[in-house]
Design an enzyme around this catalytic site. Structure first.
Site, short mmCIF file in Angstrom:
data_model
loop_
_atom_site.label_atom_id
_atom_site.label_comp_id
_atom_site.label_asym_id
_atom_site.label_seq_id
_atom_site.Cartn_x
_atom_site.Cartn_y
_atom_site.Cartn_z
N ASP A 391 6.29 13.06 -0.31
CA ASP A 391 7.33 12.91 -1.31
C ASP A 391 6.65 12.35 -2.56
O ASP A 391 5.88 11.39 -2.48
CB ASP A 391 8.40 11.93 -0.82
CG ASP A 391 9.48 11.70 -1.85
OD1 ASP A 391 10.15 12.67 -2.23
OD2 ASP A 391 9.62 10.55 -2.29
N ASP A 595 9.07 6.92 0.96
CA ASP A 595 9.37 5.50 0.77
C ASP A 595 10.83 5.21 0.48
O ASP A 595 11.24 4.04 0.51
CB ASP A 595 8.51 4.92 -0.35
CG ASP A 595 8.97 5.39 -1.73
OD1 ASP A 595 9.52 6.50 -1.82
OD2 ASP A 595 8.78 4.64 -2.71
N ASP A 599 14.54 9.23 2.28
CA ASP A 599 13.44 9.80 3.06
C ASP A 599 13.62 9.57 4.56
O ASP A 599 12.83 10.08 5.36
CB ASP A 599 12.09 9.20 2.63
CG ASP A 599 11.69 9.64 1.23
OD1 ASP A 599 12.09 10.75 0.84
OD2 ASP A 599 10.99 8.89 0.55
#
Length: 712
Positions: A391, A595, A599
């Protein structure tokens, strides 16, 4: 809140350079757990080993043999604050010294044998070996054919044939091997425990105008804690006064002290090296970082990997192999001496103990590099990953925003950038979100003065407003200002679009007359990102994928720059897990690094979820691997450690099977005596265990790299 207990009372009963033996009458009582006390002392770098004996109320401390080290040990012991309710770490039960008693018994029996008449020797040998024989019978009745049965049969055969020396020596070797295996396994648990150092550190708290010393878990959220040089920080919090250097290595793995000043975050378990701080507690007790890390490791120690379960299964199978070989040898030769030798060959110890010790060793090595792995399964899965998905925000880029542009719009020509930034920072300092922190930091970096204003009004998730010098200033999102306050920013659309195309976040500022200005912020690419991605390729990662909510043109440009194999842009949070599942359906074994709160589903869907240290609690709870050091190259460290740990397990497995098979063949052919068989087998087991512990520093004597302090 937990009740406190009187300070620990002790008496030094014996001392040598580098060694103290003390008497602690309260050891083992509620609030005085041996493992907690051992961990408290283990936190000192000078301490090499700590052993407690509850039955005797004794404590043995081995340390660097210098007067300074002795003084620090005594000071550490005096600072211990026992109290009920402190959760002990999952360290192996039992006292390490207790295993020496059976060994001593066998040694004494062996020494007495030559002094006794022949009729008494057999009785002494059987009496000495009685615990081994009884354990074999109990295991056979309650658990079936296990290694304890083999040991009992081998010793019993020697005694039945009148070979008292062989029976006693064999029993001695078995007991010595068991003691060393137990001690090695215990130390492998303690390697992890001492890295965490979840000390019940005392804290100096400001209460009713006075400083009061209390156990760390009795501090309340919002209280002010004072910390001086050499003291351990007992809470998570934010600095409200002072400047200091703080050693965070016990929690984050950082090798150099970090400079902490006003508004900076501090972590429970850190040690203040230089300076003095006043800290507002934001998380205390079980909610602190070190307590959460301790729970993470505690959960990890209960998880068994597929490799470990397979090792147990194969070990049990090989007990049957040994028994079958012994039966075949006896049927063919009628030689009980060969059968004794065969029964002393045991695969189970090396296979069953070698794998978990290697896994714990890998976990300890990883923790020392800022990587917490949730058990052996996480190590095994990460070693087998071929696709790594990142991500973008907070992983490839820094999670903290930075102000890049301050633009005064044409409607307010009398205002300059500094005026606008000082005004917005003076209002935003009352908020706690990342954008507000970035704006306040930018104003402080420029040395801008605070501007007085009236009471601040909040509209959750939209913005805030306040009266300044007779006017009303409104700060927040474009939606908030246009939909709720009727301010039109469309005349500035080209400039707004250019900021968005550059991947920047905008903070809109207006007053009752109309738009005032724009403040642009952006998360910046981590400097270690390109090197980390290249290293991951070298470590066998075949496919690198980036997921981003950014506009497609911006995300793809970054993806090309960093060499990603695939880029998914403009991805909604709920779609991240779906991307991972499509990769898995195509045959990929996927790890995901993220994080944020959004997520969580992706971290759970991945074969291995890796959470960054500043991530949301749900991300940290869902992840298989948690980074405690805010650096992306820790992901590559984790991959390298996983590969080396699995390689070590495979090598140990092959060595244990190969060497024990060779001993078994020698025993069956009559070329290896029972005594030699016991020596060779136990030696192989210990060699496998020591190899599993390779690279781990038991004494915690790793030298810190000398480097200047860094700013957090």
């Amino acid at each position: 809140m937990t009740p406190s207990l009187p300070a620990l009372r002790y008496r030094i009963v014996h001392q040598l350079p580098g060694r103290l033996r003390l008497r602690l009458p309260a050891l083992g009582a509620p609030g005085y757990a041996p493992d907690t006390l051992e961990l408290w002392l283990d936190a000192l770098p000078e301490v090499r080993e700590v052993r407690t004996g509850v039955a005797t109320g004794s404590l043995v401390i081995e340390f660097t043999p210098t007067p300074e080290a002795r003084a620090r040990v005594i000071e550490r012991l005096r600072a211990y604050v026992p109290h009920v309710g402190h959760d002990a770490l999952p360290v192996s039960a039992g006292e390490p010294d207790s295993g020496l008693a059976p060994v001593a018994t066998s040694l004494l029996a062996l020494a007495l044998l030559p002094l006794l008449p022949p009729g008494w020797r057999l009785a002494l040998a059987v009496t000495s070996a009685a615990p081994t024989l009884a354990r074999g019978v109990d295991t056979l009745v309650n658990e079936g054919v296990k290694v304890e049965v083999l040991d009992a049969v081998a010793v019993g055969l020697s005694a039945a044939r009148g070979e008292v020396y062989a029976a006693t020596v064999t029993d001695l070797l078995l007991r010595l091997g068991a003691y060393l295996e137990e001690r090695t396994a215990r130390r492998s648990d303690r390697m992890l425990a001492r890295l965490l150092r979840p000390d019940p550190a005392p804290a100096w708290v400001e209460r009713d105008g006075e400083l009061v010393r209390v156990p760390g878990d009795q501090v309340e959220v919002g209280e002010i804690v004072q910390v001086g040089p050499g003291e351990r920080i007992a809470v998570d919090g934010r600095v409200i006064d002072g400047v200091a250097l703080v050693d965070q290595s016990a929690v984050t793995g950082e090798d150099v002290p970090v400079r902490k000043s006003v508004y900076r975050r501090v972590i429970c378990g850190s040690v203040l090296v230089e300076g003095r701080l006043r800290i507002e507690a934001t998380q205390v007790g079980a909610e602190t970082t070190s307590a959460r890390v301790a729970r993470f490791i505690g959960d990890a120690l209960t998880k068994r990997s597929v490799t470990q379960s397979e090792a147990d299964r194969l070990a049990d199978q090989r007990v049957a192999l040994t028994l079958g070989t012994g039966a075949a040898v006896y049927a063919a030769t009628r030689d009980l001496r060969r059968v004794q030798s065969v029964f002393l060959v045991d695969y189970a110890c090396a296979l069953k103990l070698g794998t978990p010790v290697a896994i714990k060793s890998g976990m300890a090595r990883a923790a020392g590099n800022g990587v917490l792995m949730r058990g052996g399964e996480a190590i095994e899965q990460l070693a087998g990953v071929d696709t790594l998905v990142f991500d973008k925000t907070g992983t490839l880029t820094h999670s903290e925003l930075a102000v890049t542009d301050v633009e005064v719009l044409a409607t307010h020509p009398g205002c300059d950038e500094c005026d606008l930034l000082a005004l917005v920072a003076s209002i935003e300092e009352h908020a706690s979100h990342p954008i507000a922190s970035a704006v306040v930091d930018a104003a402080q970096a420029r040395g801008l003065e605070h501007i007085s204003h009236g009471e601040v009004d909040y509209l959750v998730a939209h913005g805030l407003s306040a009266d300044v010098a007779g006017g009303r200033i409104m700060i927040g999102s474009r939606h908030y200002l246009e939909e709720h306050e009727g301010i039109d920013f469309s005349p500035f659309e080209p400039r707004i679009s250019s900021f968005h195309d550059a991947g920047k976040i905008l903070l809109f500022v207006a007053n009752r007359e109309g738009p005032v200005g724009l403040i642009a912020l952006r998360d910046t690419l981590r400097p270690e990102t390109p090197e980390t991605l290249a290293r991951l390729r070298a470590l066998g990662i075949e496919r690198l994928v980036m997921i981003s909510g950014d506009r497609r043109s911006k995300a793809e440009a970054l993806g090309r720059e960093l060499g990603f194999d695939a880029v998914h842009a403009e991805v909604a949070p709920e779609d991240k897990a779906a991307i991972l599942m499509r990769l898995q359906d195509a045959g990929a074994k996927v790890a995901f690094v993220g994080d944020g709160v959004n997520d969580g589903p992706a971290l759970a869907a991945a074969d291995v979820g890796i959470a960054m240290p500043r991530g949301a609690d749900i991300a940290r709870a869902t992840a298989d691997i948690l980074l405690t050091d805010d650096r992306l190259d820790a992901v590559a460290d984790a991959r390298a450690l996983a590969l080396s740990t699995m390689r070590l397990i495979r090598n140990n497995f092959r060595a244990a099977v190969g060497i024990n098979t060779a001993i078994l063949v020698g025993a069956a052919s009559g070329r290896v005596s029972p005594l030699a068989s016991a020596v060779l087998h136990n030696g192989t087991t210990l060699a496998v265990l020591l190899n599993a512990l390779r690279g781990v520093d038991f004494d915690g004597a790793e030298e810190r790299r000398l480097a200047p302090p860094v700013d957090d």
